[in-house]
Design a protein around this motif. Structure first.
Motif, short mmCIF file in Angstrom:
data_model
loop_
_atom_site.label_atom_id
_atom_site.label_comp_id
_atom_site.label_asym_id
_atom_site.label_seq_id
_atom_site.Cartn_x
_atom_site.Cartn_y
_atom_site.Cartn_z
N UNK A 139 -7.03 5.74 -3.08
CA UNK A 139 -7.55 7.10 -2.81
C UNK A 139 -6.51 7.93 -2.05
N UNK A 140 -5.28 7.89 -2.56
CA UNK A 140 -4.18 8.62 -1.92
C UNK A 140 -3.56 9.59 -2.92
N UNK A 141 -3.23 10.77 -2.43
CA UNK A 141 -2.54 11.75 -3.26
C UNK A 141 -1.04 11.50 -3.16
N UNK A 142 -0.58 10.51 -3.89
CA UNK A 142 0.83 10.13 -3.87
C UNK A 142 1.36 10.10 -5.30
N UNK A 143 2.68 10.12 -5.42
CA UNK A 143 3.28 10.12 -6.76
C UNK A 143 4.71 9.62 -6.69
N UNK A 144 5.22 9.27 -7.86
CA UNK A 144 6.62 8.84 -7.96
C UNK A 144 7.55 10.04 -7.81
N UNK A 145 7.22 11.12 -8.49
CA UNK A 145 8.03 12.33 -8.45
C UNK A 145 7.56 13.28 -7.36
N UNK A 179 0.02 5.44 -16.25
CA UNK A 179 -1.23 4.72 -15.99
C UNK A 179 -1.12 3.88 -14.72
N UNK A 180 0.05 3.31 -14.49
CA UNK A 180 0.25 2.56 -13.26
C UNK A 180 0.08 3.46 -12.03
N UNK A 181 0.67 4.63 -12.10
CA UNK A 181 0.56 5.58 -10.99
C UNK A 181 -0.88 6.01 -10.76
N UNK A 182 -1.61 6.27 -11.83
CA UNK A 182 -3.01 6.69 -11.70
C UNK A 182 -3.87 5.57 -11.12
N UNK A 183 -3.60 4.32 -11.51
CA UNK A 183 -4.35 3.18 -10.95
C UNK A 183 -4.13 3.10 -9.44
N UNK A 231 0.84 -1.21 0.00
CA UNK A 231 0.00 0.00 0.00
C UNK A 231 0.87 1.26 0.00
N UNK A 232 1.96 1.17 -0.73
CA UNK A 232 2.92 2.27 -0.77
C UNK A 232 3.52 2.37 -2.16
N UNK A 233 3.40 3.51 -2.77
CA UNK A 233 3.92 3.73 -4.11
C UNK A 233 5.40 4.09 -4.03
N UNK A 234 6.23 3.31 -4.71
CA UNK A 234 7.65 3.60 -4.72
C UNK A 234 7.92 4.97 -5.30
N UNK A 239 7.70 17.59 -6.18
CA UNK A 239 8.00 18.95 -6.58
C UNK A 239 7.60 19.88 -5.45
N UNK A 240 8.53 20.73 -5.06
CA UNK A 240 8.29 21.65 -3.94
C UNK A 240 7.86 20.90 -2.68
N UNK A 241 8.42 19.72 -2.49
CA UNK A 241 8.15 18.95 -1.30
C UNK A 241 6.84 18.19 -1.29
N UNK A 242 6.07 18.25 -2.39
CA UNK A 242 4.78 17.57 -2.44
C UNK A 242 4.66 16.67 -3.65
N UNK A 243 3.53 15.94 -3.75
CA UNK A 243 3.31 15.03 -4.89
C UNK A 243 3.32 15.76 -6.23
N UNK A 244 3.86 15.10 -7.23
CA UNK A 244 3.91 15.65 -8.58
C UNK A 244 3.73 14.48 -9.52
N UNK A 245 2.51 14.28 -9.99
CA UNK A 245 2.19 13.08 -10.75
C UNK A 245 2.83 13.10 -12.13
N UNK A 246 3.00 11.91 -12.69
CA UNK A 246 3.54 11.81 -14.04
C UNK A 246 2.58 12.44 -15.06
N UNK A 247 1.29 12.37 -14.76
CA UNK A 247 0.32 13.01 -15.66
C UNK A 247 0.51 14.52 -15.68
N UNK A 248 0.65 15.11 -14.48
CA UNK A 248 0.85 16.56 -14.40
C UNK A 248 2.19 16.95 -15.02
N UNK A 249 3.19 16.13 -14.78
CA UNK A 249 4.51 16.41 -15.34
C UNK A 249 4.45 16.40 -16.86
N UNK A 250 3.76 15.42 -17.44
CA UNK A 250 3.63 15.36 -18.90
C UNK A 250 2.90 16.60 -19.43
#
Length: 508
Positions: free
Chosen positions: A463-469, A453-457, A275-278, A471-482
């Motif tokens: 139901x967690x606001x988590x991400x691989x990347x 897509x893996x991150x979004x799944x 239950x933890x995203x790398x 930015x500014x100390x907070x989550x930054x999803x691959x979708x937003x980065x793209x």
């Protein structure tokens, strides 16, 4: 038991190995505990950080407990040596300096017994005939072999300006070497684990599919022979298919079959299980799929085959920021963890992990940093001398620039970015930073999409606001980065180096 003169005491001289321990058992059996002593020559305490030194201490304590006799430790500070019984000129000594110091301290102890306890000591050493070392069941490269030859010990004691000290070598009287199995006796009958110094070494190349680990595997086999080596690969099931092609060709070239270990899960399945995203800070995928599987395998070699693993890694100094030796602290081959060089810090972290996390410390070596010449071009040797094409992850930008005439790929090549910095997980390494994922989007957009897509799944499932990347100390999803890249242009992100250190998977 023999009838003894009341003033005799029989001293088994222990040096940390199996042969002297076996002799100690014979002495105690023959003369009884009341007439026997265990004397452990323990010197140069700065070796206390060395894993072999630590394990020999453990072994000596186990032998002492088994024989039910206290372990008398004779220690010496090399900075406070009394040279009364030592050669003035180290080069002309028949013994190594440290051995002569050990024997000198032993003589001082013997004299104290004579003077203070009014006893006549007899010393028993664990030396064995030289040809015994061909019989691996008796001993391998035991400490006794490196200690001193029996003839040199005899000469040393004969030259002392004191009343003669009787010395004996009981194992020279053993005749049935076909049935003698010292290591098996100690391990099976005494129930004591052998010290690291007595286990047969097995040299293991931690093969990641990268050029560095490939060359180190070749170097290791050339040094120790195929029969003493293993090519070890832990598969994450996210590996690029061309990595597997490269690994098979390297395996064929060096003549060593790959030992492949599988957990069976993909990194994504590990993320769900925990239950933890790398991410760039913590990667449970590496811990579970690489490290844990490696440790299980290594402990199995120890427990089931009585082998002592020595790990070889392909980490090299940072190619663009080579420095001299002043930034490396060489104490028992431990590299300064505060070194500014990223790869050297990573090597220090790996060494520290394998020395402290397993049940027993495991020795790790980094030839590209510590042994081989600094200008070694592993990639060039593999391509030009071995005739093996590098994994496409190293040259993906070049291939895209040439085959598709892609302007971004051409730009990457222009600035010396020919592909990915390491060849792990098909470019989907969660320890990668902004530059890594910008490169992935530029070169292999399909793989970027899979990771997005893996991150979004994962985010939706838990139901967690988590991400691989980050930015500014907070989550930054691959979708937003793209989306940001599409709006601002990818060039902004391609050439700013990541400040992260790749995970343990990155041995190349």
């Amino acid at each position: 038991m023999d009838t003894l003169n009341g003033n005799q005491v029989h001293i088994a001289v222990l040096t940390g190995g199996v042969a002297s321990s076996f002799v100690a058992k014979k002495v105690v059996e023959k003369y009884g505990k009341e007439n026997s002593r265990l004397l452990y020559l323990d010197f140069f305490s700065e070796n206390g950080e060395n894993p072999n030194y630590i394990d020999n201490h453990r072994f000596m304590k186990d032998v002492s407990t088994f024989l039910d006799l206290p372990l008398i430790k004779i220690e010496a500070d090399p900075n406070e040596i009394n040279y009364e019984f030592c050669s003035v000129d180290e080069d002309t000594s028949i013994l190594k300096y440290e051995v002569e110091v050990k024997l000198k301290e032993l003589v001082k102890y013997v004299l104290s017994i004579r003077e203070q306890e009014k006893l006549n000591p007899i010393l028993y050493f664990g030396n064995v005939p030289e040809n015994w070392y061909d019989n691996k069941s008796i001993c391998l490269e035991s400490i006794e072999k490196g200690f001193a030859k029996s003839t040199d010990i005899i000469t040393f004691f004969e030259q002392l300006p004191i009343e003669a000290i009787p010395i004996k070598f009981p194992l020279y009287d053993e005749v049935d070497t076909k049935t003698l199995n010292i290591k098996k006796t100690i391990q099976d009958e005494w129930g004591i684990n052998l010290p690291r110094s007595e286990r047969k070494r097995i040299y293991i190349a931690m093969f990641s599919g990268g050029a560095g680990s490939a060359y180190v595997a070749y170097y290791m086999v050339q040094t120790f022979g195929k029969g003493n080596c293993k090519l070890f690969f832990t598969n994450t099931l996210w590996e690029d298919e061309d990595n597997l092609r490269f690994m098979d060709e390297v395996s064929d070239y060096i003549g060593l079959e790959i030992t492949e270990i599988l957990d069976g899960r993909t990194p994504e399945e590990v993320f769900y299980d925990y239950k933890f995203l790398g991410n760039s800070r913590l990667a449970k995928c590496s811990e579970e799929l690489k490290v844990r599987q490696t440790l299980v395998y290594l402990e199995g070699l120890r427990d089931n085959e009585n082998l002592e693993p020595v790990l070889y890694f392909g980490i090299s100094p940072h190619e663009k920021q080579r420095r001299d030796d002043s930034h490396i602290r060489r104490k028992y081959n431990i590299i300064d963890e505060n070194s500014p060089d990223m790869n050297i810090r990573k090597a220090a972290g790996i060494r520290s992990f394998y020395e402290h996390f397993p049940l027993e410390p495991i020795e790790s070596r980094f030839p590209l940093i510590e042994t081989l010449r600094e200008d070694l071009d592993a990639k060039g040797i593999i391509q030009n001398e071995w005739g093996i094409n590098l994994p496409r992850m190293y040259t993906a930008a070049i291939e895209k620039a040439e085959s598709e005439n892609d302007p971004i790929a051409k730009l990457l090549v222009k600035f010396g970015i020919y592909g990915f910095s390491h060849a792990n997980c098909g470019g989907r390494c969660v320890r990668g930073g902004l530059q890594h994922y910008a490169t992935l989007l530029a070169i292999w957009p399909d793989q970027y999409k899979e990771q997005e897509e893996m991150e979004e799944r994962f985010r939706a499932h838990f139901a967690k606001d988590v991400s691989i990347l980050k930015k500014n100390g907070g989550p930054y999803t691959l979708k937003q980065y793209r989306l940001d890249i599409e709006r601002e242009g990818i060039e902004k992100y391609l050439f700013k180096p990541d400040d992260t250190i790749p995970c343990v998977c990155s041995f190349s």
